[in-house]
Design an enzyme around this catalytic site. Structure first.
Site, PDB file in Angstrom:
ATOM      1  N   ILE A 151       0.629  -0.792   0.585  1.00  0.00           N
ATOM      2  CA  ILE A 151      -0.298   0.070  -0.365  1.00  0.00           C
ATOM      3  C   ILE A 151       1.147   1.385  -0.109  1.00  0.00           C
ATOM      4  CG2 ILE A 151      -1.774   0.892   1.636  1.00  0.00           C
ATOM      5  CD1 ILE A 151      -3.137  -1.357   1.953  1.00  0.00           C
ATOM      6  N   ASP A 200      14.178   2.268  10.729  1.00  0.00           N
ATOM      7  CA  ASP A 200      12.841   0.878  11.424  1.00  0.00           C
ATOM      8  C   ASP A 200      12.419   2.190  12.197  1.00  0.00           C
ATOM      9  OD1 ASP A 200      11.485  -0.125  13.224  1.00  0.00           O
ATOM     10  OD2 ASP A 200      13.340  -1.251  14.034  1.00  0.00           O
ATOM     11  N   ASN A 237       1.980   4.599   7.065  1.00  0.00           N
ATOM     12  CA  ASN A 237       1.546   3.031   6.014  1.00  0.00           C
ATOM     13  C   ASN A 237       2.508   1.960   6.895  1.00  0.00           C
ATOM     14  OD1 ASN A 237       0.551   1.506   4.369  1.00  0.00           O
ATOM     15  ND2 ASN A 237       2.869   1.842   4.000  1.00  0.00           N
ATOM     16  N   SER A 275      -6.926   0.494   9.476  1.00  0.00           N
ATOM     17  CA  SER A 275      -6.969  -0.877   9.219  1.00  0.00           C
ATOM     18  C   SER A 275      -8.650  -0.924   9.853  1.00  0.00           C
ATOM     19  CB  SER A 275      -6.694  -2.303   9.723  1.00  0.00           C
ATOM     20  OG  SER A 275      -6.949  -3.039   9.504  1.00  0.00           O
ATOM     21  N   SER A 307      -9.307  -3.470  11.019  1.00  0.00           N
ATOM     22  CA  SER A 307      -9.108  -4.265  12.551  1.00  0.00           C
ATOM     23  C   SER A 307      -8.984  -2.988  13.224  1.00  0.00           C
ATOM     24  CB  SER A 307      -8.095  -4.516  12.380  1.00  0.00           C
ATOM     25  OG  SER A 307      -7.737  -5.824  11.501  1.00  0.00           O
ATOM     26  N   TYR A 329      -2.544  -7.250  16.411  1.00  0.00           N
ATOM     27  CA  TYR A 329      -2.270  -6.227  16.286  1.00  0.00           C
ATOM     28  C   TYR A 329      -3.606  -5.238  16.429  1.00  0.00           C
ATOM     29  CZ  TYR A 329      -3.163  -5.570  11.044  1.00  0.00           C
ATOM     30  OH  TYR A 329      -3.067  -4.464   9.884  1.00  0.00           O
ATOM     31  N   LYS A 361      -3.932  -1.196  16.031  1.00  0.00           N
ATOM     32  CA  LYS A 361      -5.048  -0.207  14.736  1.00  0.00           C
ATOM     33  C   LYS A 361      -6.110   0.828  14.817  1.00  0.00           C
ATOM     34  CE  LYS A 361      -2.065  -1.694  11.513  1.00  0.00           C
ATOM     35  NZ  LYS A 361      -2.062  -0.236  10.341  1.00  0.00           N
ATOM     36  N   THR A 413      -8.943  -6.143   3.183  1.00  0.00           N
ATOM     37  CA  THR A 413      -9.130  -7.322   3.392  1.00  0.00           C
ATOM     38  C   THR A 413      -7.648  -7.069   1.530  1.00  0.00           C
ATOM     39  OG1 THR A 413      -9.247  -8.608   4.698  1.00  0.00           O
ATOM     40  CG2 THR A 413      -7.340  -9.757   2.678  1.00  0.00           C
ATOM     41  N   ASN A 438       0.094 -10.617   4.632  1.00  0.00           N
ATOM     42  CA  ASN A 438      -1.324 -11.457   4.452  1.00  0.00           C
ATOM     43  C   ASN A 438      -1.188 -12.601   3.198  1.00  0.00           C
ATOM     44  OD1 ASN A 438      -2.490 -10.530   2.170  1.00  0.00           O
ATOM     45  ND2 ASN A 438      -3.354  -9.265   3.047  1.00  0.00           N
TER      46      ASN A 438
HETATM   47  N1  LIG Z   1      -3.125  -5.786   3.418  1.00  0.00           N
HETATM   48  C1  LIG Z   1      -4.085  -5.834   3.648  1.00  0.00           C
HETATM   49  O1  LIG Z   1      -5.175  -6.343   3.686  1.00  0.00           O
HETATM   50  C2  LIG Z   1      -4.346  -4.175   5.047  1.00  0.00           C
HETATM   51  C3  LIG Z   1      -3.061  -4.125   5.525  1.00  0.00           C
HETATM   52  N2  LIG Z   1      -3.254  -2.529   6.816  1.00  0.00           N
HETATM   53  C4  LIG Z   1      -2.283  -2.543   6.766  1.00  0.00           C
HETATM   54  O2  LIG Z   1      -1.632  -0.975   5.677  1.00  0.00           O
HETATM   55  C5  LIG Z   1      -0.383  -1.215   6.352  1.00  0.00           C
HETATM   56  C6  LIG Z   1       0.493  -1.028   4.634  1.00  0.00           C
HETATM   57  O3  LIG Z   1       0.807  -3.118   4.672  1.00  0.00           O
HETATM   58  P1  LIG Z   1       1.051  -3.795   3.508  1.00  0.00           P
HETATM   59  O4  LIG Z   1       0.832  -3.438   2.182  1.00  0.00           O
HETATM   60  O5  LIG Z   1      -0.359  -4.453   3.640  1.00  0.00           O
HETATM   61  O6  LIG Z   1       1.923  -4.726   3.653  1.00  0.00           O
HETATM   62  P2  LIG Z   1       3.259  -4.704   3.071  1.00  0.00           P
HETATM   63  O7  LIG Z   1       3.849  -5.500   3.835  1.00  0.00           O
HETATM   64  O8  LIG Z   1       3.163  -4.794   1.718  1.00  0.00           O
HETATM   65  O9  LIG Z   1       4.001  -3.438   3.498  1.00  0.00           O
HETATM   66  C7  LIG Z   1       5.043  -2.634   5.255  1.00  0.00           C
HETATM   67  C8  LIG Z   1       5.496  -1.927   4.431  1.00  0.00           C
HETATM   68  O10 LIG Z   1       5.870  -1.888   5.992  1.00  0.00           O
HETATM   69  C9  LIG Z   1       7.180  -2.375   5.800  1.00  0.00           C
HETATM   70  N3  LIG Z   1       8.118  -2.489   7.397  1.00  0.00           N
HETATM   71  C10 LIG Z   1       7.512  -3.387   8.511  1.00  0.00           C
HETATM   72  N4  LIG Z   1       8.037  -3.016   9.289  1.00  0.00           N
HETATM   73  C11 LIG Z   1       8.942  -1.468   9.338  1.00  0.00           C
HETATM   74  C12 LIG Z   1       9.329  -0.586  10.416  1.00  0.00           C
HETATM   75  N5  LIG Z   1       9.767  -1.340  11.705  1.00  0.00           N
HETATM   76  N6  LIG Z   1      10.066   0.608   9.366  1.00  0.00           N
HETATM   77  C13 LIG Z   1       9.749   0.553   8.232  1.00  0.00           C
HETATM   78  N7  LIG Z   1       8.876  -0.193   7.715  1.00  0.00           N
HETATM   79  C14 LIG Z   1       8.338  -0.895   8.274  1.00  0.00           C
HETATM   80  C15 LIG Z   1       7.393  -3.152   5.612  1.00  0.00           C
HETATM   81  O11 LIG Z   1       9.149  -3.147   5.087  1.00  0.00           O
HETATM   82  C16 LIG Z   1       6.569  -3.039   4.344  1.00  0.00           C
HETATM   83  O12 LIG Z   1       7.315  -1.710   2.992  1.00  0.00           O
HETATM   84  C17 LIG Z   1       0.366  -1.404   7.554  1.00  0.00           C
HETATM   85  O13 LIG Z   1      -0.078  -0.542   7.707  1.00  0.00           O
HETATM   86  C18 LIG Z   1      -1.053  -2.557   7.326  1.00  0.00           C
HETATM   87  O14 LIG Z   1      -1.268  -2.724   9.188  1.00  0.00           O
HETATM   88  C19 LIG Z   1      -4.032  -2.520   7.029  1.00  0.00           C
HETATM   89  C20 LIG Z   1      -5.703  -3.073   6.792  1.00  0.00           C
HETATM   90  C21 LIG Z   1      -5.575  -4.416   5.198  1.00  0.00           C
HETATM   91  C1  LIG Z   2      -3.075  -8.140   7.419  1.00  0.00           C
HETATM   92  C2  LIG Z   2      -4.950  -9.021   7.224  1.00  0.00           C
HETATM   93  O1  LIG Z   2      -4.593  -9.715   6.558  1.00  0.00           O
HETATM   94  C3  LIG Z   2      -5.361  -7.705   7.780  1.00  0.00           C
HETATM   95  O2  LIG Z   2      -4.860  -6.690   8.101  1.00  0.00           O
HETATM   96  C4  LIG Z   2      -6.018  -5.909   8.860  1.00  0.00           C
HETATM   97  O3  LIG Z   2      -5.965  -4.874   9.212  1.00  0.00           O
HETATM   98  C5  LIG Z   2      -7.209  -6.832   8.157  1.00  0.00           C
HETATM   99  O4  LIG Z   2      -7.648  -7.218   9.034  1.00  0.00           O
HETATM  100  C6  LIG Z   2      -6.395  -7.317   6.960  1.00  0.00           C
HETATM  101  O5  LIG Z   2      -7.166  -8.948   7.889  1.00  0.00           O
END
Ligand SMILES: NC(=O)C1=CN([C@@H]2O[C@H](COP(=O)(O)OP(=O)(O)OC[C@H]3O[C@@H](n4cnc5c(N)ncnc54)[C@H](O)[C@@H]3O)[C@@H](O)[C@H]2O)C=CC1
Ligand SMILES: C[C@H](O)[C@@H]1OC(=O)[C@H](O)[C@@H]1O
Length: 253
Positions: free
Chosen positions: A17, A63, A90, A143, A145, A156, A160, A188, A194
């Site tokens: 994202i 980090d 993010n 989220s 969530s 988690y 959120k 999701t 995930n």
């Molecule tokens: N994919 C989903 O279904 C959902 C995701 N989210 C939220 O969206 C956000 C982005 O996640 P996604 O793009 O889905 O997953 P992703 O795993 O592709 O992205 C997460 C990013 O955060 C970075 N990251 C993790 N730990 C870090 C740290 N300590 N310092 C700096 N960067 C760090 C990772 O390297 C990665 O680039 C997260 O906050 C997640 O909780 C919220 C709801 C649903």
């Molecule tokens: C990582 C999960 O698939 C995702 O993260 C969220 O924040 C939603 O609850 C989804 O379950």
């Protein structure tokens, strides 16, 4: 072009994202600074895409769980791009685990990255915006969530909910500076966070069936709503939370 002439900072943007948001913002005219944790090659390719759109891009490693990272990211991004107009929080992790035997390290790391990291980052970005004196926009990726639970997400979901709450309180604290604070609540979305969980076909089908729009989300589904909230089209929107979930939350039966 909703972000023409603006600068946008986004954390955790080498993938998922965050990356879609960084590239989407460049497409809408913004210069972009990304924070990334460890994947140098993906961060470099994100910057290459931003530059191919004719915008400035800069990648800064760090980090987010470390309080010093926030000050360093905002200072170096400001040095490279001149100012901070939009900040997108993010970065996040979701290491799925059962409640009764949750390891202390997993719990604490999830809180530090998702919630403490958000606090430090939003605070650092807000201080820079206040110093500039021209307002700004902050969008946090919370989220669905924040509103509902998950059996393997007991560490988690509180983070959120915390990020959602942080945006509400920050909206009050920063309104007098013309800084708007909102969150998006993704459902999701298919990303690395995930991919193991959804590798289970039964679970993936179940999740898909719960979504009235009939599909899981993609990272680009978030870029539009985030850019809208960051833009002047949302000039009177602050303290709001926007579900971006294909209708999953309202689907009781
Ligand atoms: N994919 C989903 O279904 C959902 C995701 N989210 C939220 O969206 C956000 C982005 O996640 P996604 O793009 O889905 O997953 P992703 O795993 O592709 O992205 C997460 C990013 O955060 C970075 N990251 C993790 N730990 C870090 C740290 N300590 N310092 C700096 N960067 C760090 C990772 O390297 C990665 O680039 C997260 O906050 C997640 O909780 C919220 C709801 C649903
Ligand atoms: C990582 C999960 O698939 C995702 O993260 C969220 O924040 C939603 O609850 C989804 O379950």
């Amino acid at each position: 072009m909703l972000l023409e002439g603006k600068t946008l900072l986004v954390t955790g943007a080498s993938a998922g994202i965050g990356r879609a948001t960084a590239i989407g913002a460049a497409r809408h005219g913004a210069d972009v600074a990304i924070n990334f944790h460890s994947d140098d090659a993906s961060a470099a390719s994100c910057i290459a895409e931003i530059e191919s759109l004719g915008r400035k891009g800069v990648a800064i490693k760090g980090d987010v769980a470390d309080p010093d990272t926030a000050k360093d990211f905002v200072a170096r991004a400001t040095e490279a791009l001149g100012r901070v107009d939009v900040f997108v929080n993010n970065a996040g992790i979701c290491p799925f685990h059962a409640f009764l035997d949750m390891p202390v390290e997993t719990l604490e790391r999830t809180f530090r990255v998702n919630l403490h990291g958000a606090y430090y980052m939003v605070q650092a970005a807000a201080n820079q915006m206040v110093k500039q004196g021209q307002g700004g926009a902050i969008v946090a990726v919370s989220s669905i969530s924040a509103l509902v639970g998950g059996e393997f997400q007991t560490h988690y979901t509180p983070t959120k909910a915390g990020v959602h709450s942080l945006m509400q309180s920050a909206a009050i604290a920063l309104g007098k500076h013309g800084i708007r604070c909102n969150s998006v609540l993704p459902g999701t979305i298919l990303t690395d966070i995930n991919k193991d969980d959804l590798a289970d076909e039964g679970k993936r089908n179940y999740m898909e069936k719960r979504i009235p729009l009939g599909r899981l989300g993609a990272p680009d589904d978030l870029a539009g709503p985030i850019i809208f909230l960051a833009s002047d089209l949302a000039a009177y929107v602050t303290g709001a939370a926007l579900l971006v979930d294909g209708g999953m939350f309202v689907n009781l039966q």
